[in-house]
Design a protein around this motif. Structure first.
Motif, PDB file in Angstrom:
ATOM      1  N   ALA A 185       0.964  -1.255   0.013  1.00  0.00           N
ATOM      2  CA  ALA A 185      -0.008  -0.263   0.087  1.00  0.00           C
ATOM      3  C   ALA A 185       0.771   1.185  -0.069  1.00  0.00           C
ATOM      4  CB  ALA A 185      -0.933   0.020   1.464  1.00  0.00           C
ATOM      5  N   ILE A 186       0.149   2.429  -0.180  1.00  0.00           N
ATOM      6  CA  ILE A 186       1.051   3.832   0.020  1.00  0.00           C
ATOM      7  C   ILE A 186       1.650   3.519   1.568  1.00  0.00           C
ATOM      8  CG2 ILE A 186       0.682   6.075   0.243  1.00  0.00           C
ATOM      9  CD1 ILE A 186       0.434   5.244  -2.473  1.00  0.00           C
ATOM     10  N   PRO A 187       2.457   3.953   1.899  1.00  0.00           N
ATOM     11  CA  PRO A 187       3.070   3.761   3.109  1.00  0.00           C
ATOM     12  C   PRO A 187       2.223   4.150   4.430  1.00  0.00           C
ATOM     13  CG  PRO A 187       4.838   4.522   1.897  1.00  0.00           C
ATOM     14  CD  PRO A 187       3.460   4.654   1.276  1.00  0.00           C
ATOM     15  N   PRO A 188       1.634   3.265   5.143  1.00  0.00           N
ATOM     16  CA  PRO A 188       0.553   3.420   6.219  1.00  0.00           C
ATOM     17  C   PRO A 188       1.034   4.397   7.132  1.00  0.00           C
ATOM     18  CG  PRO A 188       1.515   1.350   6.606  1.00  0.00           C
ATOM     19  CD  PRO A 188       1.948   1.822   5.153  1.00  0.00           C
ATOM     20  N   GLY A 189       0.316   5.222   7.875  1.00  0.00           N
ATOM     21  CA  GLY A 189       0.658   6.356   8.682  1.00  0.00           C
ATOM     22  C   GLY A 189      -0.048   6.172   9.942  1.00  0.00           C
ATOM     23  N   ARG A 190       0.398   6.726  11.236  1.00  0.00           N
ATOM     24  CA  ARG A 190      -0.147   7.036  12.243  1.00  0.00           C
ATOM     25  C   ARG A 190      -0.498   8.617  12.217  1.00  0.00           C
ATOM     26  NH1 ARG A 190       2.810   7.456  18.301  1.00  0.00           N
ATOM     27  NH2 ARG A 190       0.932   7.606  19.565  1.00  0.00           N
ATOM     28  N   ILE A 191      -1.973   8.658  12.276  1.00  0.00           N
ATOM     29  CA  ILE A 191      -2.498  10.082  12.094  1.00  0.00           C
ATOM     30  C   ILE A 191      -2.806  10.643  13.319  1.00  0.00           C
ATOM     31  CG2 ILE A 191      -3.047   9.567   9.755  1.00  0.00           C
ATOM     32  CD1 ILE A 191      -5.775   9.118  10.643  1.00  0.00           C
ATOM     33  N   GLY A 192      -2.764   9.853  14.478  1.00  0.00           N
ATOM     34  CA  GLY A 192      -3.204  10.404  15.726  1.00  0.00           C
ATOM     35  C   GLY A 192      -2.777   9.673  16.819  1.00  0.00           C
ATOM     36  N   GLY A 193      -3.042   9.812  17.920  1.00  0.00           N
ATOM     37  CA  GLY A 193      -2.515   9.002  19.469  1.00  0.00           C
ATOM     38  C   GLY A 193      -2.716   7.421  18.978  1.00  0.00           C
ATOM     39  N   GLU A 194      -3.797   6.879  18.824  1.00  0.00           N
ATOM     40  CA  GLU A 194      -4.168   5.543  18.521  1.00  0.00           C
ATOM     41  C   GLU A 194      -4.777   5.290  17.359  1.00  0.00           C
ATOM     42  OE1 GLU A 194      -7.455   6.703  21.394  1.00  0.00           O
ATOM     43  OE2 GLU A 194      -5.219   7.127  21.310  1.00  0.00           O
ATOM     44  N   GLU A 195      -4.628   6.297  16.326  1.00  0.00           N
ATOM     45  CA  GLU A 195      -5.453   6.225  15.017  1.00  0.00           C
ATOM     46  C   GLU A 195      -4.742   5.998  14.032  1.00  0.00           C
ATOM     47  OE1 GLU A 195      -8.859   8.735  12.726  1.00  0.00           O
ATOM     48  OE2 GLU A 195      -8.568   8.983  14.783  1.00  0.00           O
ATOM     49  N   PHE A 196      -4.787   5.214  13.074  1.00  0.00           N
ATOM     50  CA  PHE A 196      -3.966   4.976  11.816  1.00  0.00           C
ATOM     51  C   PHE A 196      -4.731   4.926  10.601  1.00  0.00           C
ATOM     52  CE2 PHE A 196      -2.485   3.073  15.641  1.00  0.00           C
ATOM     53  CZ  PHE A 196      -1.155   3.021  15.639  1.00  0.00           C
ATOM     54  N   ALA A 197      -3.795   5.104   9.344  1.00  0.00           N
ATOM     55  CA  ALA A 197      -4.535   5.300   8.113  1.00  0.00           C
ATOM     56  C   ALA A 197      -3.778   4.482   7.162  1.00  0.00           C
ATOM     57  CB  ALA A 197      -4.821   6.549   7.765  1.00  0.00           C
ATOM     58  N   VAL A 198      -4.512   3.731   6.228  1.00  0.00           N
ATOM     59  CA  VAL A 198      -3.646   3.067   5.054  1.00  0.00           C
ATOM     60  C   VAL A 198      -4.460   3.394   3.801  1.00  0.00           C
ATOM     61  CG1 VAL A 198      -4.864   0.912   5.473  1.00  0.00           C
ATOM     62  CG2 VAL A 198      -2.535   1.061   4.248  1.00  0.00           C
ATOM     63  N   LEU A 199      -3.794   3.583   2.685  1.00  0.00           N
ATOM     64  CA  LEU A 199      -4.424   3.659   1.302  1.00  0.00           C
ATOM     65  C   LEU A 199      -4.092   2.440   0.539  1.00  0.00           C
ATOM     66  CD1 LEU A 199      -5.966   5.635  -0.546  1.00  0.00           C
ATOM     67  CD2 LEU A 199      -3.833   6.948  -1.322  1.00  0.00           C
ATOM     68  N   LEU A 200      -4.836   1.888  -0.001  1.00  0.00           N
ATOM     69  CA  LEU A 200      -4.667   0.673  -0.863  1.00  0.00           C
ATOM     70  C   LEU A 200      -5.033   1.037  -2.350  1.00  0.00           C
ATOM     71  CD1 LEU A 200      -6.401  -1.816   1.652  1.00  0.00           C
ATOM     72  CD2 LEU A 200      -3.992  -1.494   1.291  1.00  0.00           C
ATOM     73  N   PRO A 201      -4.071   1.466  -3.300  1.00  0.00           N
ATOM     74  CA  PRO A 201      -4.401   1.636  -4.662  1.00  0.00           C
ATOM     75  C   PRO A 201      -4.897   0.543  -5.126  1.00  0.00           C
ATOM     76  CG  PRO A 201      -2.251   2.639  -3.897  1.00  0.00           C
ATOM     77  CD  PRO A 201      -2.686   1.583  -2.792  1.00  0.00           C
ATOM     78  N   GLU A 202      -6.070   0.506  -6.054  1.00  0.00           N
ATOM     79  CA  GLU A 202      -6.601  -0.536  -7.168  1.00  0.00           C
ATOM     80  C   GLU A 202      -6.862  -1.647  -6.028  1.00  0.00           C
ATOM     81  OE1 GLU A 202      -4.150  -1.298 -10.481  1.00  0.00           O
ATOM     82  OE2 GLU A 202      -3.061   0.715 -10.158  1.00  0.00           O
ATOM     83  N   THR A 203      -7.544  -1.399  -5.125  1.00  0.00           N
ATOM     84  CA  THR A 203      -8.018  -2.360  -4.351  1.00  0.00           C
ATOM     85  C   THR A 203      -9.590  -2.035  -3.879  1.00  0.00           C
ATOM     86  OG1 THR A 203      -6.086  -2.337  -3.122  1.00  0.00           O
ATOM     87  CG2 THR A 203      -7.601  -3.533  -1.789  1.00  0.00           C
ATOM     88  N   GLU A 204     -10.344  -3.341  -4.222  1.00  0.00           N
ATOM     89  CA  GLU A 204     -11.709  -3.507  -4.065  1.00  0.00           C
ATOM     90  C   GLU A 204     -12.057  -3.483  -2.584  1.00  0.00           C
ATOM     91  OE1 GLU A 204     -13.306  -6.412  -6.433  1.00  0.00           O
ATOM     92  OE2 GLU A 204     -12.970  -5.430  -8.120  1.00  0.00           O
ATOM     93  N   LYS A 205     -13.265  -3.346  -2.152  1.00  0.00           N
ATOM     94  CA  LYS A 205     -13.718  -3.316  -0.601  1.00  0.00           C
ATOM     95  C   LYS A 205     -13.537  -4.808  -0.128  1.00  0.00           C
ATOM     96  CE  LYS A 205     -17.890  -3.559   0.460  1.00  0.00           C
ATOM     97  NZ  LYS A 205     -19.620  -2.846   1.082  1.00  0.00           N
ATOM     98  N   ALA A 206     -13.615  -5.703  -0.970  1.00  0.00           N
ATOM     99  CA  ALA A 206     -13.625  -7.248  -0.353  1.00  0.00           C
ATOM    100  C   ALA A 206     -12.274  -7.591   0.066  1.00  0.00           C
ATOM    101  CB  ALA A 206     -14.182  -8.128  -1.345  1.00  0.00           C
TER     102      ALA A 206
END
Length: 410
Positions: free
Chosen positions: A297-318
């Motif tokens: 994925a796009i390098p995942p990040g820690r965006i808050g205290g215990e909150e994280f985010a990840v962006l998955l290009p060309e990836t369906e919901k399933a």
């Protein structure tokens, strides 16, 4: 002042001494550099001093014995230039092998102890210049092979090394062509001057590029630290959003993606019950799991205290839900405290699948709302929405019907 060989030799020695002093001064000031960089300069600076001393001996060869102007001076050249590829290796964290230094000194020893060899000016010159050429080529090869940091100042090093190699080839070529003792390289009034000028420029460029490489490494490290969360090793909020927007702007066509925002459930309770050290351990383990599972994925990040985010290009919901499930499995087995059997760390997540035709910031806000919905409806679940399907409805998936582990029951 006449621009003759002795004058240029003194100028070359001055340039070499100046390069050595600059390297030494930079070594003293390298308080923020890593150990490999400091050790590399500790090798390279003395090496340039040896080369400069050898040049001085050659410049005064008419006033000193052959031992000093030939035997000792060339030994200094060979040692100094053979140490440079070792400094390059150490700069990139590799061990110094020393095989080139051993080969150069062994060959020079043989030449010095065999009278017929030592008496041949052509043989001595070709051997020394060939070893210096090999050292320059080996340095370039090591830089090219070990430059995993992609330092752009390496290009300047390549230019200087190319000029240096050209000077050595010029001298070797002249000796091979003439093959006569009376046509020594320094008997020609043009070629030796060109050789010395070219070598002077090359040495200054190579030394300057080595300093530039160290400065660039420090800058890259500081930039990386500014964009990296030190506890988890993930990108921080600023770096994650920057990388995501860069991917959005780089896509030539409309592409689908899935954005996931993840929150560790009851993290405050972990800190309160087990202490902040245990909380930090949970965050570090979570970061390791994120990097492993979302490696593509796009390098995942820690965006808050215990909150994280990840962006998955060309990836369906399933597919995104499947990866999220793997993450849940890994972190559910993480021990909160080594002295306790408490485990069962759970997460809540908001997933949105959309296309790059939608604004990223709007998608981020939407995913944040979905995460809030997952937490509001009981935690330990994810809420997903696929905006690429017009008829898709909000999906709330409870990961476990019953709370699992100590943390889930808090």
């Amino acid at each position: 002042m006449t621009l003759d060989t002795p004058t240029l030799l003194i100028a070359l020695a001055a340039a070499e001494f100046a390069s050595a002093l600059i390297l030494l001064a930079f070594l003293v000031s390298l308080k923020k550099a890593n150990r490999a960089t400091r050790l590399a300069f500790a090798i390279y600076a003395p090496a340039m001093f040896l080369v400069a001393c050898g040049t001085v001996l050659v410049a005064f060869r008419s006033e000193i014995s052959a031992f000093w102007s030939i035997t000792f001076a060339n030994a200094l050249f060979l040692i100094g230039f053979a140490l440079r590829p070792e400094a390059i290796a150490v700069f990139y964290g590799r061990p110094a092998r020393g095989w080139m230094l051993l080969a150069a000194l062994s060959g020079w020893t043989v030449i010095c102890i065999v009278p017929d060899f030592f008496a041949s000016f052509t043989l001595r010159l070709i051997f020394v210049q060939s070893m210096l050429l090999a050292a320059a080529a080996y340095s370039v090869w090591r830089v090219f092979r070990l430059n995993s940091e992609h330092l752009t100042s390496v290009r300047l090093f390549m230019v200087g090394s190319f000029l240096e190699a050209s000077a050595y080839l010029m001298t070797i070529g002249s000796q091979i062509i003439y093959q006569h003792e009376s046509l020594k390289v320094f008997a020609n009034p043009i070629q030796p001057l060109a050789y010395l000028v070219l070598l002077m420029v090359a040495i200054v460029i190579v030394s300057a590029s080595f300093v530039a490489m160290a400065i660039e490494r420090i800058q890259v490290r500081f930039e990386k630290q500014a964009l990296t969360d030190s506890l988890t090793g993930l990108a921080n909020r600023r770096a994650f959003i920057k990388a995501a927007k860069r991917w959005f702007s780089s896509t030539a066509q409309t592409q689908a993606y899935t954005l996931i925002l993840i929150d560790i459930d009851h993290f405050k309770s972990i800190n309160d019950q087990f202490g902040h050290t245990a909380g930090d351990r949970v965050l570090a383990s979570f970061g390791t799991a994120m990097k492993s599972i979302f490696a593509r994925a796009i390098p995942p990040g820690r965006i808050g205290g215990e909150e994280f985010a990840v962006l998955l290009p060309e990836t369906e919901k399933a597919d995104a839900v499947h990866l999220l499930g793997r993450l849940r499995e890994v972190i559910s087995q993480c021990a909160i405290c080594p002295k306790s059997e408490a485990s069962g760390i759970t997460v809540s997540a908001g997933l949105i699948t959309a296309t790059t035709s939608h604004d990223f910031e709007q998608a981020f806000d939407h995913a944040d709302q979905l995460l809030y919905e997952a937490k509001k409806t009981g935690r330990n679940r994810h809420v997903a929405l696929d905006k690429t399907v017009p008829s898709d409805e909000l999906t709330i998936v409870n990961t476990a019907n019953q709370p699992r582990g100590m943390v889930a029951s808090l």
